[in-house]
Design an enzyme around this catalytic site. Structure first.
Site, short mmCIF file in Angstrom:
data_model
loop_
_atom_site.label_atom_id
_atom_site.label_comp_id
_atom_site.label_asym_id
_atom_site.label_seq_id
_atom_site.Cartn_x
_atom_site.Cartn_y
_atom_site.Cartn_z
N GLU A 8 0.40 -1.03 -0.10
CA GLU A 8 -0.02 -0.24 0.33
C GLU A 8 0.80 0.86 -0.41
O GLU A 8 0.73 1.93 1.07
CB GLU A 8 -1.29 0.11 1.78
CG GLU A 8 -2.09 -1.24 0.86
CD GLU A 8 -2.89 -0.91 2.15
OE1 GLU A 8 -3.95 -1.47 1.68
OE2 GLU A 8 -2.73 -1.23 3.43
C1 ACM Z 1 -2.59 -5.09 3.92
O1 ACM Z 1 -3.56 -5.71 3.88
N1 ACM Z 1 -2.19 -3.61 4.30
C2 ACM Z 1 -0.65 -6.28 4.14
#
Ligand code: ACM
Length: 561
Positions: free
Chosen positions: A336
């Site tokens: 992310e």
């Molecule tokens: C995640 O759930 N951002 C690895």
């Protein structure tokens, strides 16, 4: 006080007749989670533990002796017995015998267990297998054995012969101590809960936007500014000192659980950026963050000077973290990240992986990390979901699938933690007070009804992107983005936040045991109806232990459990 009966009390439970690979269909098998590889009911009454029963450890190995003492400590609160741990050969007295003379075929974690009127015999290759076998032994006793206070009961170990070993060598659960800080006692409690279901790895998500949780001597501001926030909280000092982290590692080790620390980046880094000026493009720290958003941060990788700064930062951090961590792995995150040129991400992967390798450790990363060059022997943690599977083989494959392909091509092995199956922070259903639902609701059935070999296969189970021989195991990940009541909205008061143990109990039970069984039990035993019935029999154990589990409607709990 009621006299609690032994495991045969489960005889009337639906589906208690055992797994398909059992040899005796007539006899009732005690319900064990995870389902053992093979299990056979024996004739006769089983073994009844009394105040004089010795625990005989047939080994001079100190670790095996310690496992004997662990068993004694485990049985003491509910039975009131202070069982003696003795060395040496088995004599003719009734005893619980721990024998490390098991065959090689059992591997490190396998064991055999036999309970007959004359005693219980647990055989393994070493202390670890004996420890796993003890987790089965406790489930062969009445549920009241889990009580922290003395109970009146007949402590009969159900008469069985079990031969067991795990399907996968990597069986993990994750705590997000960054969004919500867990005091050491809560982490230890969770370690015991995970160990009871034969998990062998604890992944600690130590850093995120909302907090930096591990002391780094060379960068003290990480635990001044960086540890002053949690999601929804400011003005604290929430981190593990080195001694506390080592205490967690040692406690986990005593339960044959390896700690994997995660230092996430290049995103999820606000806490680091609030503490260390030169990893920001303007060389100034940002304010500490206590909110609830994701994809809000990235360290500066825009020019050679800042790449060098980030590299130095990572070397400093990984050197100190590795020195505290006896396990072979450090998790470097990689998930992310706000959109940046691909070269910047690759530069981070290079910096983080070489900092880890320089300490003699192996790399774990979220599957996103495969976008860069990853070292041989790395593990990628796949967190995609059903939406990604549906695109396999189409002209527009989902990015998670494309990244999994890159990881496979780089010979990585995979830890499977599909968000719509094994993310324990997803709500069970609309009644769940905590958590999120971006990957959908995860009722207990969904947490159980999946297979690691098809997580990256088409919906019909064909064309797996990650081949079976590149799957290392599974993880049940308990994020803490929304660890408060009324989590369909952002919180308006800190009074909505429950104690970490209340959150973990509710979100992990019964789903952690479901994922644990996926990791441990042979695929041939996989069956929701039988599993849910065995799981139902755990309810009285959790009640006795004081675990505030969710009595999920898809599990056939016995009346009153
Ligand atoms: C995640 O759930 N951002 C690895």
């Amino acid at each position: 006080m009621t006299v609690l009966t032994g495991a045969l009390a489960y005889a009337g439970m639906p589906g208690a007749a055992g797994a398909p690979n059992t040899r005796s269909t007539a006899a009732v098998l005690p319900p064990v989670v995870p389902q053992p590889e093979s299990e056979r009911a024996l004739k006769g009454p089983g073994f009844t533990i009394g105040a004089e029963t010795p625990i005989i450890v047939k080994s001079s190995d100190p670790d095996s002796r310690e496992v004997g003492r662990y068993l004694g400590r485990l049985l003491r609160p509910a039975t009131g017995y202070d069982l003696k741990v003795e060395a040496g050969r088995r004599d003719h007295r009734p005893a619980i015998t721990l024998d490390r003379g098991g065959p090689k075929s059992l591997g490190e974690e396998g064991y055999t267990l036999t309970s007959r009127a004359e005693g219980v015999r647990l055989t393994a290759r070493g202390a670890e297998g004996l420890f796993r076998g003890i987790q089965t032994l406790r489930q062969l006793l009445p549920a009241a054995v889990e009580s922290p206070t003395v109970q009146r009961a007949r402590w009969t170990v159900a008469p069985v012969h079990i031969t067991d070993k795990p399907r996968y060598g990597y069986r993990s659960t994750m705590l997000d101590v960054a969004r919500r800080f867990y005091p050491v006692a809560d982490v230890k409690r969770y370690i015991d809960q995970a160990a009871a279901y034969k998990m062998n790895t604890l992944h600690l998500h130590l850093t995120d936007d909302q907090g930096w949780r591990i002391a780094i001597d060379a960068l003290p501001n990480l635990t001044k500014a960086g540890a002053s926030t949690q999601s929804g909280f400011t003005g604290g000092s929430w981190f593990y000192t080195k001694a506390q982290y080592q205490e967690i590692v040692a406690y986990a080790k005593s339960r044959f659980i390896t700690v994997v620390p995660e230092i996430d980046g290049p995103g999820h880094t606000s806490a680091a950026q609030a503490s260390v000026p030169d990893i920001n493009c303007d060389d100034k720290t940002i304010p500490p963050y206590s909110g609830f958003d994701v994809k809000i941060s990235v360290v500066c990788l825009r020019d050679p000077q800042h790449i060098a700064n980030v590299s130095k930062f990572l070397t400093t951090v990984m050197t100190e973290v590795a020195a505290l961590t006896p396990g072979p792995y450090i998790h470097v995150g990689g998930d992310e990240v706000p959109a940046r040129p691909a070269e910047e991400y690759k530069a981070y992967v290079q910096a983080a992986t070489s900092a880890v390798q320089a300490q003699g450790k192996k790399v774990i990363g979220w599957h996103d990390l495969s976008a860069g060059t990853i070292p041989a022997g790395s593990l990628m943690q796949y967190w995609g979901d059903e939406d990604a599977r549906e695109t396999i083989g189409t002209a527009e494959e989902h990015k998670d699938i494309l990244l999994a392909r890159k990881g496979v091509a780089q010979n990585a092995s995979f830890i499977m933690s599909p968000a719509d199956r094994s993310y324990l922070d997803m709500k069970y259903d609309s009644s769940t007070p905590y958590g999120l639902r971006w990957a959908g609701y995860v009722p207990v059935k969904n947490a159980y009804d999946w297979d690691p070999t098809t997580v990256t296969a088409k919906p019909d189970g064909t064309s797996p992107v990650v081949p079976a021989n590149q799957i290392a195991g599974v993880e049940a990940a308990l994020w803490a983005d929304r660890a408060y009541t009324g989590s369909n909205e952002l919180p308006t008061s800190t009074s909505q936040f429950v104690e970490p143990s209340v959150y973990t109990d509710f979100m992990a039970f019964p789903r952690l045991p479901a994922v644990a069984e996926i990791g441990w039990s042979p695929k041939s035993t996989h069956d929701w109806t039988r599993f849910s019935s065995r799981l139902a029999a755990q309810g009285p154990r959790w009640k006795a232990a004081g675990i505030g589990f969710y009595a999920a409607p898809d599990v056939p709990w016995a009346n009153g459990s």
